[in-house]
Design a protein around this motif. Sequence first.
Motif, PDB file in Angstrom:
ATOM      1  N   GLN A  42      -9.591  -3.918   0.751  1.00 57.33           N
ATOM      2  CA  GLN A  42      -8.164  -4.010   1.053  1.00 57.33           C
ATOM      3  C   GLN A  42      -7.428  -4.760  -0.053  1.00 57.33           C
ATOM      4  O   GLN A  42      -6.305  -4.412  -0.425  1.00 57.33           O
ATOM      5  N   PHE A  43      -8.070  -5.780  -0.606  1.00 59.07           N
ATOM      6  CA  PHE A  43      -7.459  -6.557  -1.690  1.00 59.07           C
ATOM      7  C   PHE A  43      -7.148  -5.642  -2.886  1.00 59.07           C
ATOM      8  O   PHE A  43      -6.054  -5.676  -3.447  1.00 59.07           O
ATOM      9  N   VAL A  44      -8.119  -4.809  -3.239  1.00 64.23           N
ATOM     10  CA  VAL A  44      -7.935  -3.897  -4.378  1.00 64.23           C
ATOM     11  C   VAL A  44      -6.813  -2.899  -4.069  1.00 64.23           C
ATOM     12  O   VAL A  44      -5.946  -2.636  -4.915  1.00 64.23           O
ATOM     13  N   LEU A  45      -6.812  -2.368  -2.857  1.00 60.18           N
ATOM     14  CA  LEU A  45      -5.788  -1.375  -2.498  1.00 60.18           C
ATOM     15  C   LEU A  45      -4.389  -1.988  -2.460  1.00 60.18           C
ATOM     16  O   LEU A  45      -3.412  -1.356  -2.864  1.00 60.18           O
ATOM     17  N   ILE A  46      -4.311  -3.223  -1.974  1.00 59.06           N
ATOM     18  CA  ILE A  46      -3.007  -3.903  -1.930  1.00 59.06           C
ATOM     19  C   ILE A  46      -2.428  -3.994  -3.346  1.00 59.06           C
ATOM     20  O   ILE A  46      -1.273  -3.689  -3.600  1.00 59.06           O
ATOM     21  N   TRP A  47      -3.270  -4.398  -4.286  1.00 57.91           N
ATOM     22  CA  TRP A  47      -2.804  -4.536  -5.668  1.00 57.91           C
ATOM     23  C   TRP A  47      -2.397  -3.195  -6.259  1.00 57.91           C
ATOM     24  O   TRP A  47      -1.323  -3.062  -6.838  1.00 57.91           O
ATOM     25  N   LEU A  48      -3.282  -2.199  -6.098  1.00 55.87           N
ATOM     26  CA  LEU A  48      -3.003  -0.910  -6.729  1.00 55.87           C
ATOM     27  C   LEU A  48      -1.832  -0.200  -6.054  1.00 55.87           C
ATOM     28  O   LEU A  48      -1.137   0.596  -6.690  1.00 55.87           O
ATOM     29  N   GLY A  49      -1.616  -0.484  -4.790  1.00 52.60           N
ATOM     30  CA  GLY A  49      -0.510   0.163  -4.081  1.00 52.60           C
ATOM     31  C   GLY A  49       0.830  -0.486  -4.353  1.00 52.60           C
ATOM     32  O   GLY A  49       1.867   0.176  -4.345  1.00 52.60           O
ATOM     33  N   ALA A  50       0.827  -1.796  -4.592  1.00 49.93           N
ATOM     34  CA  ALA A  50       2.102  -2.509  -4.714  1.00 49.93           C
ATOM     35  C   ALA A  50       2.521  -2.774  -6.161  1.00 49.93           C
ATOM     36  O   ALA A  50       3.703  -2.978  -6.443  1.00 49.93           O
ATOM     37  N   LEU A  51       1.557  -2.751  -7.067  1.00 52.55           N
ATOM     38  CA  LEU A  51       1.837  -3.137  -8.459  1.00 52.55           C
ATOM     39  C   LEU A  51       2.859  -2.223  -9.137  1.00 52.55           C
ATOM     40  O   LEU A  51       3.664  -2.665  -9.959  1.00 52.55           O
ATOM     41  N   ALA A  72      10.310   3.671  -1.615  1.00 53.41           N
ATOM     42  CA  ALA A  72      10.997   4.953  -1.556  1.00 53.41           C
ATOM     43  C   ALA A  72      11.728   5.243  -2.866  1.00 53.41           C
ATOM     44  O   ALA A  72      11.866   6.392  -3.273  1.00 53.41           O
ATOM     45  N   ARG A  73      12.165   4.168  -3.551  1.00 57.31           N
ATOM     46  CA  ARG A  73      12.941   4.338  -4.781  1.00 57.31           C
ATOM     47  C   ARG A  73      12.074   4.862  -5.929  1.00 57.31           C
ATOM     48  O   ARG A  73      12.524   5.659  -6.736  1.00 57.31           O
ATOM     49  N   TYR A  74      10.822   4.370  -5.985  1.00 56.78           N
ATOM     50  CA  TYR A  74      10.015   4.657  -7.171  1.00 56.78           C
ATOM     51  C   TYR A  74       8.808   5.572  -6.933  1.00 56.78           C
ATOM     52  O   TYR A  74       8.249   6.093  -7.884  1.00 56.78           O
ATOM     53  N   CYS A  75       8.363   5.679  -5.683  1.00 61.42           N
ATOM     54  CA  CYS A  75       7.065   6.327  -5.464  1.00 61.42           C
ATOM     55  C   CYS A  75       7.212   7.720  -4.861  1.00 61.42           C
ATOM     56  O   CYS A  75       7.746   7.873  -3.757  1.00 61.42           O
ATOM     57  N   GLY A  76       6.700   8.706  -5.588  1.00 63.46           N
ATOM     58  CA  GLY A  76       6.697  10.076  -5.093  1.00 63.46           C
ATOM     59  C   GLY A  76       5.469  10.331  -4.246  1.00 63.46           C
ATOM     60  O   GLY A  76       4.735   9.406  -3.886  1.00 63.46           O
ATOM     61  N   PRO A  77       5.213  11.599  -3.908  1.00 59.04           N
ATOM     62  CA  PRO A  77       4.055  11.938  -3.077  1.00 59.04           C
ATOM     63  C   PRO A  77       2.753  11.399  -3.682  1.00 59.04           C
ATOM     64  O   PRO A  77       2.567  11.430  -4.892  1.00 59.04           O
ATOM     65  N   GLY A  78       1.890  10.913  -2.860  1.00 54.27           N
ATOM     66  CA  GLY A  78       0.623  10.338  -3.334  1.00 54.27           C
ATOM     67  C   GLY A  78       0.779   8.843  -3.546  1.00 54.27           C
ATOM     68  O   GLY A  78       0.136   8.029  -2.880  1.00 54.27           O
ATOM     69  N   LEU A  79       1.697   8.472  -4.441  1.00 57.93           N
ATOM     70  CA  LEU A  79       1.928   7.038  -4.679  1.00 57.93           C
ATOM     71  C   LEU A  79       2.523   6.381  -3.434  1.00 57.93           C
ATOM     72  O   LEU A  79       2.232   5.224  -3.132  1.00 57.93           O
ATOM     73  N   LEU A  80       3.349   7.132  -2.719  1.00 59.82           N
ATOM     74  CA  LEU A  80       3.922   6.593  -1.487  1.00 59.82           C
ATOM     75  C   LEU A  80       2.813   6.331  -0.466  1.00 59.82           C
ATOM     76  O   LEU A  80       2.783   5.284   0.195  1.00 59.82           O
ATOM     77  N   GLY A  81       1.883   7.262  -0.364  1.00 54.32           N
ATOM     78  CA  GLY A  81       0.756   7.092   0.558  1.00 54.32           C
ATOM     79  C   GLY A  81      -0.068   5.869   0.182  1.00 54.32           C
ATOM     80  O   GLY A  81      -0.507   5.096   1.052  1.00 54.32           O
ATOM     81  N   LEU A  82      -0.233   5.664  -1.137  1.00 59.64           N
ATOM     82  CA  LEU A  82      -0.993   4.502  -1.595  1.00 59.64           C
ATOM     83  C   LEU A  82      -0.252   3.204  -1.250  1.00 59.64           C
ATOM     84  O   LEU A  82      -0.864   2.210  -0.829  1.00 59.64           O
ATOM     85  N   GLY A  83       1.055   3.230  -1.426  1.00 60.86           N
ATOM     86  CA  GLY A  83       1.855   2.045  -1.094  1.00 60.86           C
ATOM     87  C   GLY A  83       1.802   1.729   0.395  1.00 60.86           C
ATOM     88  O   GLY A  83       1.641   0.565   0.789  1.00 60.86           O
ATOM     89  N   ILE A  84       1.927   2.742   1.238  1.00 61.47           N
ATOM     90  CA  ILE A  84       1.849   2.521   2.693  1.00 61.47           C
ATOM     91  C   ILE A  84       0.442   2.049   3.069  1.00 61.47           C
ATOM     92  O   ILE A  84       0.271   1.158   3.915  1.00 61.47           O
ATOM     93  N   THR A  85      -0.565   2.626   2.404  1.00 65.74           N
ATOM     94  CA  THR A  85      -1.939   2.178   2.657  1.00 65.74           C
ATOM     95  C   THR A  85      -2.077   0.698   2.309  1.00 65.74           C
ATOM     96  O   THR A  85      -2.766  -0.056   3.005  1.00 65.74           O
ATOM     97  N   ALA A  86      -1.421   0.267   1.232  1.00 66.44           N
ATOM     98  CA  ALA A  86      -1.468  -1.154   0.850  1.00 66.44           C
ATOM     99  C   ALA A  86      -0.892  -2.012   1.970  1.00 66.44           C
ATOM    100  O   ALA A  86      -1.447  -3.065   2.317  1.00 66.44           O
ATOM    101  N   LEU A  87       0.218  -1.570   2.556  1.00 62.73           N
ATOM    102  CA  LEU A  87       0.820  -2.337   3.654  1.00 62.73           C
ATOM    103  C   LEU A  87      -0.121  -2.391   4.857  1.00 62.73           C
ATOM    104  O   LEU A  87      -0.363  -3.464   5.432  1.00 62.73           O
ATOM    105  N   ILE A  88      -0.681  -1.244   5.226  1.00 67.46           N
ATOM    106  CA  ILE A  88      -1.585  -1.208   6.385  1.00 67.46           C
ATOM    107  C   ILE A  88      -2.835  -2.047   6.100  1.00 67.46           C
ATOM    108  O   ILE A  88      -3.315  -2.782   6.968  1.00 67.46           O
ATOM    109  N   ALA A  89      -3.334  -1.963   4.862  1.00 68.14           N
ATOM    110  CA  ALA A  89      -4.524  -2.744   4.499  1.00 68.14           C
ATOM    111  C   ALA A  89      -4.232  -4.234   4.632  1.00 68.14           C
ATOM    112  O   ALA A  89      -5.079  -5.010   5.101  1.00 68.14           O
ATOM    113  N   GLY A  90      -3.034  -4.638   4.229  1.00 59.51           N
ATOM    114  CA  GLY A  90      -2.657  -6.043   4.356  1.00 59.51           C
ATOM    115  C   GLY A  90      -2.661  -6.480   5.812  1.00 59.51           C
ATOM    116  O   GLY A  90      -3.236  -7.512   6.169  1.00 59.51           O
ATOM    117  N   PHE A  91      -2.074  -5.677   6.671  1.00 54.40           N
ATOM    118  CA  PHE A  91      -2.039  -6.011   8.099  1.00 54.40           C
ATOM    119  C   PHE A  91      -3.463  -6.082   8.669  1.00 54.40           C
ATOM    120  O   PHE A  91      -3.804  -7.003   9.406  1.00 54.40           O
TER     121      PHE A  91
END
Lengths: 560, 73
Positions: free
Chosen positions: A188-197, A336-355
């Motif tokens: 989850q730590f790795v995903l949080i970084w890669l999703g939010a960076l 939503a401003r910067y992330c298109g398909p795929g990257l958006l999923g990674l970003g949401i995954t980062a949020l869920i992983a954090g929770f």
Amino acid sequence: MNQRLLSLSPVDLAIIILYFAAVLAIGFYLKRYTKTGEDFFLAGREMTAWVAGLSFLAANLGSLELMGWAAAAYQYGILATHWYWIGAIPAMLFLGLVMMPFYYISKTHSVPGYLKLRFGESSRALAAISFGFMTVLMSGINMYSMALVLKVVLGWDIHFSIWVSSLTVAAYVFLGGLLSAIFNEVLQFVLIWLGALLISIIGLIETGGWNGMVERIHQNFPGQNFTHLWSTLGSFSDNPMGIHWVGIVFGLGAIISFGYWTTDFLVVQRVLAAKDVRSAKMAPIIGSGFKMLVPFIVILPGLLGLAVLPEHLVGEGQAVATGAHSYNEVLPLMLARYCGPGLLGLGITALIAGFMSGMAGNVSAFATVWTYDIYRPFIRGNATDGHYVSVGRWCTILGVLVSIGTAYLVMQFQSIMDYVQALFSFFIAPLFGTVVLGMLWRRATPAGGFWGLLAGTVSSIGMWAWVKIDPLALRYVALSPRAKDMAENMYRALWSWLICVAVTVIVSSLTRPKPVEELTGLVYGCTELPSEGHLPLYQRPIFWASIVAGVFVVLNIIFW
Amino acid sequence: MHRPGMLSIWFFIGALLLAYGVLILGAGLYELAVPPEHPVVHADLHAGIWWGALLIALGSFYSVRFAPGRNKK
């Protein structure tokens, strides 16, 4: 706000589903390696410093860390960084260098377990019951908050989010205990970084770097200072948080942060899983290095939101009334401003992983404290190791079910959230006073430890109630009638710690101390600590702690 | 962490990143070929393509470096 902020494409959904499948697969895979109590509750004490350190940090990254602090950065500016730097780094280094050897050498399973060894059963009982109770309540509140976020951001049904995420966590912790929780936390730590960076990188490209961002913030919010860490803290009224540097340094930096990072079993449990004393000392130091970088993925998106978002975000109450976006939505808006398909999923995954990492941290810590500090000493003391593992597994399920119940309770009575969070804070500052005196002062007696902890906790609750009943009391508790909630928390923590320490010292001086031989392995001066003199410099914890401390000072000066 | 036969956590991470990299790179290439009606800010950077490639590189490294059979300590 009935409309969702983001729409997911099939590839985004695939990424999220893959994440859930991966964490469950890890749980199933690790079940075969989780046979004994040591395996289930302490991951076999086999973790390397890196794995323990990353897990230590990931457990803290949970709850509402990403969303909440990005929102705080939008609201208060760079001042929110204090919770990552002075509010974390000194305490984490202190834990690694000073306190961890005693936790580790004493072979305790938990922080209440240490209190039992040092001060006796009554201190352990007070600490264990408070911790267990508060942990599942907090877990439920975080669960509800996550479900609410997913509802607002993605339009997901709130019940679906609560049950799917909590049952997933329950399944992998039930199967693999702390071992599974730690494995998943590193993932989850790795995903949080890669999703939010990516938000920070593209945001800085859009603004033309840090200076461009600061310039835009000044244009958007003339006359307000959102980009200095210390220069506005000379007066309560000069900064958006309404806080004075004394509160930040002594309340946050010295008490709240030391209390949380050194005595909250949710994080300390990860380090107890280290394979040896040196790894246990290195783990918080490694964690502190990464903690110092977290503002890059949490605070910076909030600041970038101040610079680039076309609308001004508002508080939750105003958002509900006017339909505008709230501070809490800054991170999803930036996604939503910067992330298109795929990257958006990674970003949401980062949020869920954090929770989920935070929830797993709560549940695994609860299972350990319940089994070892409540069930074994007070309910059934002579059972087999296998029985306690079984109790721990079922306790995981119980903890999750109670958390779900709390989530539904919060849904009905929103104000409970404020009360429980305040209640949790009552305990941390005095507990730090008790533990640190127990470790560093051999004269502290069992009676002193217990009455100091009780007095600190009760006084903290008393000050909170005093301000609730009479808001004018704020001028005494927080030294200013203008102090905001956060400032009040800082000062309440400071007073309750001082009261705990004072009562411990007074009662200890009037009661009989334990013999020195009973303090071996528990107290500084009575314990032979392993020498590190034979290690090369680069393998010594003190060397890396010095580097982290140096970078910490430089960063504070740069952003002064 | 190093029990006989136990897979390293880094292998799991590598495998997941590799899968994510393939999905994100694929989505990025599709967007390059078929530009969306409402592109994100700085869509010209094609972040999906290079971020996907980065994930594939990281995922491949960790999957191979910590593959079952190589993680003997």
